[in-house]
Write a protein that holds these residues in place. Structure first.
Motif, PDB file in Angstrom:
ATOM      1  N   PHE A  50       0.831  -1.209   0.000  1.00 43.53           N
ATOM      2  CA  PHE A  50       0.000   0.000   0.000  1.00 43.53           C
ATOM      3  C   PHE A  50       0.869   1.264   0.000  1.00 43.53           C
ATOM      4  O   PHE A  50       0.638   2.208  -0.769  1.00 43.53           O
ATOM      5  CB  PHE A  50      -0.909  -0.046   1.236  1.00 43.53           C
ATOM      6  N   CYS A  52       4.023   1.572  -0.927  1.00 39.56           N
ATOM      7  CA  CYS A  52       4.761   1.705  -2.191  1.00 39.56           C
ATOM      8  C   CYS A  52       3.855   2.311  -3.259  1.00 39.56           C
ATOM      9  O   CYS A  52       4.285   3.175  -4.031  1.00 39.56           O
ATOM     10  CB  CYS A  52       5.299   0.353  -2.637  1.00 39.56           C
ATOM     11  N   ASP A  53       2.625   1.867  -3.288  1.00 37.10           N
ATOM     12  CA  ASP A  53       1.623   2.441  -4.196  1.00 37.10           C
ATOM     13  C   ASP A  53       1.487   3.940  -3.955  1.00 37.10           C
ATOM     14  O   ASP A  53       1.584   4.751  -4.869  1.00 37.10           O
ATOM     15  CB  ASP A  53       0.271   1.806  -3.858  1.00 37.10           C
ATOM     16  N   ASP A  58       8.113   1.798  -7.390  1.00 37.66           N
ATOM     17  CA  ASP A  58       7.797   0.688  -8.298  1.00 37.66           C
ATOM     18  C   ASP A  58       8.463  -0.622  -7.908  1.00 37.66           C
ATOM     19  O   ASP A  58       8.143  -1.664  -8.468  1.00 37.66           O
ATOM     20  CB  ASP A  58       8.277   1.033  -9.720  1.00 37.66           C
ATOM     21  N   THR A  95      -4.758  -2.175  -1.265  1.00 40.46           N
ATOM     22  CA  THR A  95      -4.009  -2.088  -2.519  1.00 40.46           C
ATOM     23  C   THR A  95      -4.311  -3.287  -3.387  1.00 40.46           C
ATOM     24  O   THR A  95      -4.679  -4.351  -2.883  1.00 40.46           O
ATOM     25  CB  THR A  95      -2.484  -2.036  -2.239  1.00 40.46           C
ATOM     26  N   ARG A  97      -1.888  -4.178  -5.521  1.00 40.64           N
ATOM     27  CA  ARG A  97      -0.565  -4.732  -5.812  1.00 40.64           C
ATOM     28  C   ARG A  97      -0.363  -6.034  -5.055  1.00 40.64           C
ATOM     29  O   ARG A  97      -0.872  -6.223  -3.958  1.00 40.64           O
ATOM     30  CB  ARG A  97       0.529  -3.734  -5.412  1.00 40.64           C
TER      31      ARG A  97
END
Ligand code: BDR
Ligand code: CA
Length: 321
Positions: A50, A52-53, A58, A95, A97
Motif C-alpha cells: 500500500f 509503495c503504491d 515501483d 491495494t 498490488r
C-alpha cells in the motif's frame, strides 16, 4: 546511485522512513522486504504494498518471515501502531498490488549476487529475513556493501530498552536472528535507542509535514497522530521518537552520528532476552563470547537538530502542495 533494499514491518515510523528513503536523492530502491513485527506478516506486507503504491515506489515487495527463528512472535503492538499497524485511519490501507514471487530472504540473496558490493540493506524490523538470507547463502556476506539496522540499545544516555528494561523491540522480537546477523563478517551499523530516543520529532513538526509535504506529508501527519498519542501517554512527550528514519539518516549523512566499534552479542533468552552488548575494540582483552566475532559499529551520539532538518527538508522537497 546507491542501491538499497529496505527491510521493514510497517508500522507508522516505518512508513515515515520509507517516504524519507523514496525522497532521498541518489537512492535507487531495489526492493522492499516485509517482516512480522508491528503487525502480522499479512498486515505488514499489505501495508508495504500500500505504501509503495502511495509513495510511487515501483520496486517489488517480497514477503518475509511470519515469526522468529525460534519461539513465538507474541501479539503485535496494536497500542503503539494501531490494529492495522498504520494508525487505524477511517480509510484502511488497501491495494491491488501483489507481493513478489520470491520470499524476502531469497530476494535478498538474488539481488546481492546480481549487484555485488553495491547493495546497502537498511533493516528496521526483526532481523529474521537477514538471518534467513545468511543461512540460505552465506556467500553473500562479502558481497553486501553495508547493513544499517534500527535496533538494539546499549544503555548510552540511559537508553536501554523499550519493550523490556534492557530490550529493544526489533532485537527482542528475534534475538537469535540478530545474534547471527551481528556475528557475520559484513559491515553492520546499529542505530539503536541510544540515538533514536535522543531525537524527538515534535507534534508541531508533524503538523508542518502535513502542511508542506504534499499528499504524502498529509498521510504521515494523519497516521502519526496515533503514534503521538502513544508517546504522550507512555512517555509524557509532546512528540515522538525517531526510530526507523534515523537509520535512513545514518545512510545519507553518517556525520550526524558518532559511532563505536566492537563485537556485539545478543542475550538469547531469559529475563534479559534481546539485550545487545558490545565489547568496545578499545578494551585490551575481548572476553570469550565476543572473541572471534567481527567488530561492528553502534551509534553512540546524534545531532537531533541536524537529523530532523534533514528529514523535513528531504520529505518536503518538490512536493505538490
Ligand atoms: C522499532 O520497533 C518498531 O516498533 C519500530 O517500527 C522500530 O523499528 C523501535 O524499537
Ligand atoms: Ca520498524
Amino acid at each position: 546511485m546507491r542501491k538499497v533494499i529496505f527491510d521493514t514491518d510497517p508500522g507508522i515510523d516505518d512508513a515515515m522512513a520509507l517516504l524519507f528513503l523514496k525522497k532521498s536523492p541518489n537512492v535507487e530502491i531495489l526492493g522492499v522486504t516485509s517482516s512480522f513485527g508491528n503487525g502480522t506478516i499479512e498486515t505488514t506486507t499489505r501495508n508495504a504494498l500500500f505504501l509503495c503504491d502511495m509513495f510511487g515506489i515501483d520496486a517489488p515487495v517480497a514477503k518475509g518471515a511470519s515469526g522468529p527463528l525460534a519461539g513465538d512472535t507474541g501479539a503485535p503492538p496494536a497500542h503503539v501502531h494501531g490494529g492495522d499497524a498504520l494508525g487505524d485511519l477511517p480509510t484502511p490501507p488497501d491495494t491491488r498490488r501483489t507481493p513478489h514471487d520470491q520470499t524476502a530472504d531469497a530476494f535478498i540473496v538474488e539481488m546481492v549476487h546480481r549487484h555485488p558490493h553495491q547493495i546497502t540493506i537498511v533493516a528496521v524490523a526483526r532481523m529474521t529475513n537477514l538471518a534467513l538470507a545468511l543461512r540460505r547463502d552465506p556467500s553473500i556476506v562479502p558481497l553486501v556493501k553495508e547493513i544499517i539496522i534500527m535496533g538494539g540499545a546499549f544503555g548510552i544516555h540511559g537508553h536501554s530498552g523499550n519493550v523490556g528494561p534492557v530490550t529493544e523491540a526489533n532485537i527482542g522480537g528475534d534475538p537469535l536472528a540478530a545474534d547471527e546477523v551481528f556475528g557475520a563478517a559484513w559491515p553492520v551499523t546499529l542505530v539503536g535507542l541510544d540515538v533514536t530516543q535522543e531525537t524527538i520529532m515534535s507534534t508541531a513538526m508533524v503538523e508542518q509535514l502535513g502542511e508542506h509535504g504534499g499528499i504524502e506529508g498529509k498521510y504521515i501527519r494523519d497516521i502519526a497522530r496515533f503514534y503521538l498519542d502513544f508517546h504522550r501517554d507512555r512517555e509524557g512527550l509532546d512528540g515522538m521518537f525517531v526510530h526507523d528514519s534515523s537509520a535512513i539518516a545514518y545512510m545519507l549523512e553518517p556525520t550526524i552520528f558518532t559511532t563505536r566499534r566492537g563485537p556485539v552479542r545478543v542475550v538469547p533468552g531469559g529475563i534479559a532476552a534481546g539485550q545487545t552488548i558490545q565489547v568496545p575494540d578499545t578494551r585490551k582483552v575481548i572476553p570469550e563470547p565476543w572473541a572471534n566475532r567481527p567488530s561492528q559499529s553502534i551509534c553512540t551520539t546524534v545531532r537531533p537538530k541536524r537529523l530532523l532538518e534533514l528529514y523535513f527538508r528531504t520529505v518536503t522537497a518538490q512536493s505538490a502542495q
